[in-house]
Design a protein around this motif. Sequence first.
Motif, PDB file in Angstrom:
ATOM      1  N   PHE A 105       0.827  -1.210   0.000  1.00 31.13           N
ATOM      2  CA  PHE A 105       0.000   0.000   0.000  1.00 31.13           C
ATOM      3  C   PHE A 105       0.861   1.259   0.000  1.00 31.13           C
ATOM      4  CE2 PHE A 105      -3.291  -2.855   2.041  1.00 31.13           C
ATOM      5  CZ  PHE A 105      -4.101  -2.901   0.922  1.00 31.13           C
ATOM      6  N   SER A 106       2.035   1.198   0.623  1.00 33.18           N
ATOM      7  CA  SER A 106       2.938   2.352   0.598  1.00 33.18           C
ATOM      8  C   SER A 106       3.405   2.642  -0.822  1.00 33.18           C
ATOM      9  CB  SER A 106       4.143   2.106   1.510  1.00 33.18           C
ATOM     10  OG  SER A 106       3.743   1.945   2.852  1.00 33.18           O
ATOM     11  N   ARG A 107       3.739   1.595  -1.572  1.00 31.22           N
ATOM     12  CA  ARG A 107       4.145   1.796  -2.960  1.00 31.22           C
ATOM     13  C   ARG A 107       2.983   2.336  -3.786  1.00 31.22           C
ATOM     14  NH1 ARG A 107       8.653  -0.777  -4.971  1.00 31.22           N
ATOM     15  NH2 ARG A 107       8.125   0.428  -6.838  1.00 31.22           N
ATOM     16  N   ALA A 108       1.776   1.872  -3.470  1.00 30.50           N
ATOM     17  CA  ALA A 108       0.603   2.323  -4.231  1.00 30.50           C
ATOM     18  C   ALA A 108       0.357   3.816  -4.037  1.00 30.50           C
ATOM     19  CB  ALA A 108      -0.626   1.520  -3.813  1.00 30.50           C
ATOM     20  N   VAL A 109       0.493   4.317  -2.800  1.00 31.82           N
ATOM     21  CA  VAL A 109       0.238   5.748  -2.577  1.00 31.82           C
ATOM     22  C   VAL A 109       1.392   6.600  -3.096  1.00 31.82           C
ATOM     23  CG1 VAL A 109      -1.258   5.320  -0.598  1.00 31.82           C
ATOM     24  CG2 VAL A 109       1.191   5.637  -0.232  1.00 31.82           C
ATOM     25  N   GLN A 110       2.564   6.026  -3.221  1.00 28.72           N
ATOM     26  CA  GLN A 110       3.657   6.774  -3.843  1.00 28.72           C
ATOM     27  C   GLN A 110       3.386   7.018  -5.328  1.00 28.72           C
ATOM     28  OE1 GLN A 110       7.245   4.570  -3.084  1.00 28.72           O
ATOM     29  NE2 GLN A 110       7.171   4.890  -0.870  1.00 28.72           N
ATOM     30  N   ILE A 111       2.748   6.043  -5.964  1.00 34.53           N
ATOM     31  CA  ILE A 111       2.438   6.180  -7.391  1.00 34.53           C
ATOM     32  C   ILE A 111       1.197   7.048  -7.594  1.00 34.53           C
ATOM     33  CG2 ILE A 111       1.804   4.915  -9.475  1.00 34.53           C
ATOM     34  CD1 ILE A 111       3.356   2.527  -8.281  1.00 34.53           C
ATOM     35  N   GLU A 112       0.141   6.786  -6.835  1.00 39.39           N
ATOM     36  CA  GLU A 112      -1.106   7.534  -6.949  1.00 39.39           C
ATOM     37  C   GLU A 112      -1.495   8.033  -5.567  1.00 39.39           C
ATOM     38  OE1 GLU A 112      -3.706   9.681  -7.761  1.00 39.39           O
ATOM     39  OE2 GLU A 112      -3.152   8.651  -9.602  1.00 39.39           O
ATOM     40  N   GLU A 113      -1.104   9.274  -5.285  1.00 35.06           N
ATOM     41  CA  GLU A 113      -1.297   9.821  -3.949  1.00 35.06           C
ATOM     42  C   GLU A 113      -2.756  10.141  -3.654  1.00 35.06           C
ATOM     43  OE1 GLU A 113      -1.564  12.873  -0.842  1.00 35.06           O
ATOM     44  OE2 GLU A 113      -2.041  13.135  -2.971  1.00 35.06           O
ATOM     45  N   GLY A 114      -3.586  10.229  -4.666  1.00 36.11           N
ATOM     46  CA  GLY A 114      -4.960  10.672  -4.483  1.00 36.11           C
ATOM     47  C   GLY A 114      -5.984   9.568  -4.341  1.00 36.11           C
ATOM     48  N   ASP A 115      -5.571   8.327  -4.022  1.00 37.00           N
ATOM     49  CA  ASP A 115      -6.511   7.211  -3.878  1.00 37.00           C
ATOM     50  C   ASP A 115      -6.842   7.022  -2.399  1.00 37.00           C
ATOM     51  OD1 ASP A 115      -8.034   4.982  -4.018  1.00 37.00           O
ATOM     52  OD2 ASP A 115      -6.580   3.729  -5.048  1.00 37.00           O
ATOM     53  N   ALA A 116      -8.062   7.375  -2.015  1.00 34.22           N
ATOM     54  CA  ALA A 116      -8.457   7.313  -0.611  1.00 34.22           C
ATOM     55  C   ALA A 116      -8.508   5.880  -0.085  1.00 34.22           C
ATOM     56  CB  ALA A 116      -9.819   7.983  -0.425  1.00 34.22           C
ATOM     57  N   GLU A 117      -8.976   4.943  -0.912  1.00 38.29           N
ATOM     58  CA  GLU A 117      -9.080   3.553  -0.459  1.00 38.29           C
ATOM     59  C   GLU A 117      -7.705   2.983  -0.122  1.00 38.29           C
ATOM     60  OE1 GLU A 117     -11.779   1.928   0.174  1.00 38.29           O
ATOM     61  OE2 GLU A 117     -13.095   3.539  -0.469  1.00 38.29           O
ATOM     62  N   THR A 118      -6.694   3.356  -0.889  1.00 37.21           N
ATOM     63  CA  THR A 118      -5.347   2.859  -0.612  1.00 37.21           C
ATOM     64  C   THR A 118      -4.849   3.402   0.717  1.00 37.21           C
ATOM     65  OG1 THR A 118      -4.933   2.853  -2.982  1.00 37.21           O
ATOM     66  CG2 THR A 118      -3.027   2.626  -1.553  1.00 37.21           C
ATOM     67  N   TRP A 119      -5.062   4.674   0.980  1.00 39.07           N
ATOM     68  CA  TRP A 119      -4.656   5.250   2.266  1.00 39.07           C
ATOM     69  C   TRP A 119      -5.377   4.556   3.417  1.00 39.07           C
ATOM     70  CZ3 TRP A 119      -0.554   8.090   3.061  1.00 39.07           C
ATOM     71  CH2 TRP A 119      -0.053   8.916   2.054  1.00 39.07           C
ATOM     72  N   SER A 120      -6.660   4.294   3.242  1.00 38.67           N
ATOM     73  CA  SER A 120      -7.436   3.636   4.297  1.00 38.67           C
ATOM     74  C   SER A 120      -6.923   2.226   4.571  1.00 38.67           C
ATOM     75  CB  SER A 120      -8.914   3.600   3.892  1.00 38.67           C
ATOM     76  OG  SER A 120      -9.692   2.970   4.892  1.00 38.67           O
ATOM     77  N   ASN A 121      -6.639   1.481   3.500  1.00 33.68           N
ATOM     78  CA  ASN A 121      -6.112   0.126   3.690  1.00 33.68           C
ATOM     79  C   ASN A 121      -4.707   0.141   4.275  1.00 33.68           C
ATOM     80  OD1 ASN A 121      -8.481  -0.772   2.627  1.00 33.68           O
ATOM     81  ND2 ASN A 121      -7.617  -1.639   0.766  1.00 33.68           N
ATOM     82  N   LEU A 122      -3.925   1.146   3.920  1.00 30.54           N
ATOM     83  CA  LEU A 122      -2.598   1.292   4.517  1.00 30.54           C
ATOM     84  C   LEU A 122      -2.720   1.474   6.020  1.00 30.54           C
ATOM     85  CD1 LEU A 122       0.466   1.695   4.424  1.00 30.54           C
ATOM     86  CD2 LEU A 122       0.058   4.096   3.832  1.00 30.54           C
ATOM     87  N   ALA A 123      -3.680   2.270   6.448  1.00 30.49           N
ATOM     88  CA  ALA A 123      -3.900   2.462   7.885  1.00 30.49           C
ATOM     89  C   ALA A 123      -4.309   1.159   8.557  1.00 30.49           C
ATOM     90  CB  ALA A 123      -4.978   3.527   8.101  1.00 30.49           C
TER      91      ALA A 123
END
Length: 961
Positions: free
Chosen positions: A656-674
């Motif tokens: 999930f950290s790599r995913a938000v580095q590529i697309e910082e604006g995806d809320a679901e990825t941030w939520s799953n990272l948490a």
Amino acid sequence: MVQPIGADGELYKILTSPRAQAVLFFERPASASFESLGTAWFQRIVNRIDDQLEDSTSLTETLAIKQKLSEIGIAALHTFLQSNVTGPPLDHDLGEVVSSAATHKAQPGHLIEFRRQLIRSLTVDGEAAYALTPHVEFFCLAKAILTHKRVVKDDTDTQWQKLRLNFWHQRMLSDVAPTLQKDIYDDLDFVGSTILSSDTNYESDTKTKFLLERAAIHTYHGFDIKAREDLNRAAKLTGLEYVLTGRLGKRTKFQQNELSQLVVLARSSQSLEHTSQVGINGHTTGTTKNKESEEASTGSKPQNLNLNDDTLLESIAFSKDSSQEESGIAEDIPSSLAALDPANQPILKPLDSIILLALASSITNTSPQHGLTREETLPYATRVLEGGSTNWQIYTQALLIRSRIEGYRSRTVERGVLQLQALVDQVIAETTPSVDTSKSTETADPSANTTPSTFLPRPKPSESAPITERLQYIHQLASPTRWVLEAELAARWVSLGGLRTALEIYERLEMWSEAALCWAAVEREDKARRIVRRQLYRSRKAPSGSESASLEEDTDEYLGEERVPLPIDAPRLFCILGDLEKSPTFYERAWTVSSDRYARAQRSLGKHYLKNQELSKADEAYSKSLRINPQNQSTWFALGCVRLELRDWKGAVEAFSRAVQIEEGDAETWSNLAAALLRLPTEQEVDTVSAENVKDVDEKHRVDPQKHAREAFVALKRAAVLKRESYRIWQNLLNVSATLSPPPYTDIIIAQERLIELRGTVEGEGCIDIEVMEGLLAHVIASAPPRSFAIPKHAIETSPAEQQRKKFGLEHMFIDLVQKHVTPLITHSRRLWQLVAKLSLHLNRPSSALEAYEKAWRATQNNPGWESGAGSAGDSNGETSEQAWDSVVDATIELVDAYESLGEKERTEGLAAGTGELVCKDWKFKSRSAIRGVMGKAKERWEDSSGWEKLKEHLASLRTT
């Protein structure tokens, strides 16, 4: 006819020069096979370049040779773009000039096979180029020269041309190739570090062009934030001023009242601009002119179709006295823009027009289906069409962007599709030369054997633009190729229900993958399966390969052997067949055919295994895909979800950290990272610290037990900002915030308030976290002494919430939350009314506190079943009858105590404040009435209980006072 490059046929001279012929021509050995002719031709060019550079006797001669080679490569690239993107048709038979050296002494038909081999050689990471790419030999020649390490070494300009070549190569493929993407971004870093450095000698126009090209690359790869940053920087360099605002106007023919209409106000800098023509070496040459003289020299442009609607005007009729104040738009915009007449704005410079078009593309790239996005985008294209540069290619791009936007509105969809059709006809007609009957069909381009018909009359040479004008900004515009534009038209027909028309286009272009997907979209998977299998397998009925050429009449299922050789897009076809058959075998075959380079094959395998709950295999498949294409955000997200299911918390955090580095604006990825961070085990103290020296451990060596919780809190805050309408994210943010020490009280209040806004009408008081609210109240009371004041009613009702928070701070944020959001939702929760009462006591409002206690008592009494001991009642589900009775007893005693302590106090609020009036002068009577009422209802069931005795004691004490 217009010359290929420049009025004097500069391109033809370059490609027929002795230097070019020395690179191109070689004697094919008699024993050589034509089966590998394309590969041998490419390698031979590379070897000839090496020979020429090694034969040089001085540094000056070497540089001169590199310069000439670069000119040949750039000329070949421009010829390819002329014949596939911009037009007009090539005047000379340059294809024969380039390819005749390779097919010297070849038999008829070898030229076609030669071009097929060249197209196959362009495949990267399993992603294939278009199978019928016209004049591909020019592109391969450019690639052989401009990617040669010795040619581009230590030369920023040639490296820039290599960057452009690789980006065009990327756009020729069916999908993003990771290898090319890495090369492109490596070149971007190298070229950008030189061109954009503070001590560079490059002019501002050159810097602007590079920024526009970099923005186009970012947009293509989905990095829209980076693209917007480059576009804003480019606007500063050119001095472009622009703003999206509102002006009064009428949009329809029968509109009576003028309403605010979206419009882009834009003005180029008033300084003289440097209008230049593209030289063959990629540099700009020319003289300084003002914009009027520049526009006068390039007046021809493609036809702009009229709307011809019975309701909408051709363009917005803006009010002559329109201003931002009258339109209700309160904005701070520059005075130079505020003074512009929206219906008669000044002509923009070409680069400024490209900036506006690129802004429109970057907006639609993020959410193209959103109606508000389309309304925001259209004014940018309209500004360029109605007052931008009249450069042929810029105007064509503006028409294309507008047609894409108008395809979603019922009133404009007809003009949108017709304009797109006209643009397709224009590109095809102007990139397809008429047949020269004097030439053999074997040496002609197989895709250019007819004079195409057009929706609109073809422009005369005098009405068309020269190639110098069309290619001048081609790299900044990143215009689509002819086959991509036709495929877009086919997709538009599919969206309008014109399936047969779309299929005719796909079949004519031999885009079998798109044709199959088209049939699958209308639930005709049998036809889709037949189209795909026809390309990959032979027929059992006609094993020799003499299958029917008509798809309509073909009923064969193609269950024979696999074709040899397979088509160049075989990996993609196998994946589509796997989707249709729902079989992982075809995904595995796609992976094998691509030599383990086709990332989509492993992505499809991962989806298949995940659907079947084979999580370990899904993890492995997604990991293989990411080793090929580590920039795919959706694959990182899917891998993170798989690892959550596998309880691999560390691996999930990484994904999930790599995913938000590529697309910082995806809320679901941030939520799953948490979610993954919260499940990570607490880090241990460093092993080098002994137990005896724990007190002396440096602060940096200590482990924060809440480190992961704090990181999860940050991730959830970002998710909540990106997706404010998701109540689950806000609920998680509230829960995590409450576990931190010290708690972030402001964020807790904001989260609870937002939860009430989202779920209050559905869940009522159930969306309020009582424990959190009680903790907030305890903190407010502990951190601030009681005070005798109240928030002015007008401040609560009329001032924005943010202004109140800044003005009053945490305490008044909490007061505002309770009074405006919590209290209106309370129905049967005693604890919430108790919270309101305690807050009122803290604010020295005894009347409100006593009223809250009364409501808490009534709420407890209203729970059914406590009188007779039947069912469950109380605040929480599952409460026994005894507990319900005890709750009523406690609430009654609490009310009596409140009457006793608050009844004789003076009122401090309302009209009676300061008059000496008591809060409740008959508090004894109300206390006795409350106790007797409860005892009367509970006598039959609870007369001998301990709660009954407590009520009797309090009633007796009231009689004696």
